[in-house]
Motif scaffolding. Structure first.
Motif, PDB file in Angstrom:
ATOM      1  N   LYS A  80      17.077  79.851 -21.689  1.00  0.00           N
ATOM      2  CA  LYS A  80      16.686  78.821 -20.722  1.00  0.00           C
ATOM      3  C   LYS A  80      15.260  78.416 -21.044  1.00  0.00           C
ATOM      4  N   GLU A 137      26.882  69.965 -18.016  1.00  0.00           N
ATOM      5  CA  GLU A 137      26.093  70.972 -17.285  1.00  0.00           C
ATOM      6  C   GLU A 137      25.669  72.067 -18.245  1.00  0.00           C
ATOM      7  N   ASP A 140      26.061  78.723 -17.582  1.00  0.00           N
ATOM      8  CA  ASP A 140      25.674  79.718 -16.576  1.00  0.00           C
ATOM      9  C   ASP A 140      25.181  80.981 -17.255  1.00  0.00           C
ATOM     10  N   GLY A 141      24.426  81.759 -16.543  1.00  0.00           N
ATOM     11  CA  GLY A 141      24.029  83.078 -17.035  1.00  0.00           C
ATOM     12  C   GLY A 141      22.924  83.064 -18.073  1.00  0.00           C
TER      13      GLY A 141
END
Length: 142
Positions: A80, A137, A140-141
């Motif tokens: 991220k 999108e 996740d994670g």
């Protein structure tokens, strides 16, 4: 430069990016992560905590920013990150503050790998747009 640092520097040069929107090629911005400081692989919870702290520091800059994910070509490694509309010096300062070996900087669609805690030279990596995958999108994670 030791072998593990040399390997990391090479991996940094091969990075791609997941973004949820296209950006104008006329803007300049930094790509900064707080994940895995000094190349030490941390668990998801530790990385998320560092990411929140980085986001708080980015908010203090009062500059636009967007979420982005840096990925390896095979998608086995993801971090991220934040695209931050700031100058290069401020971006390097943030990278150092979060113990990052390097950050990326984009100027007129040209991607540069900028050392923070390393003594390497700034490396031009070609066009940013050729390394971006626009997705609906982010994973996740991460």
């Amino acid at each position: 430069m030791n072998q593990s640092i040399a390997r990391l520097w090479q991996h940094y040069q091969e990075a791609e990016f997941l973004f949820t929107q296209c950006l104008s090629s006329r803007i300049s911005f930094a790509i900064i992560t707080a994940h895995n400081p000094k190349g030490q692989v941390l668990n998801t919870c530790q990385n998320r905590l560092l990411d929140r702290k980085l986001q708080q520091e980015i908010l203090k800059l009062s500059r636009p920013y967007r979420s982005i994910v840096g990925v390896s070509h095979d998608r086995l490694h993801m971090e991220k990150s934040w695209a931050v509309w700031t100058d290069k010096a401020s971006a390097i300062e943030l990278g150092c503050q979060f113990n990052q070996y390097a950050i990326y900087y984009v100027e007129a669609d040209k991607l540069h790998l900028i050392p923070c805690l390393l003594t390497e030279h700034e490396t031009s990596l070609g066009t940013f747009s050729s390394r971006v995958n626009v997705v609906s999108e982010l994973p996740d994670g991460v």
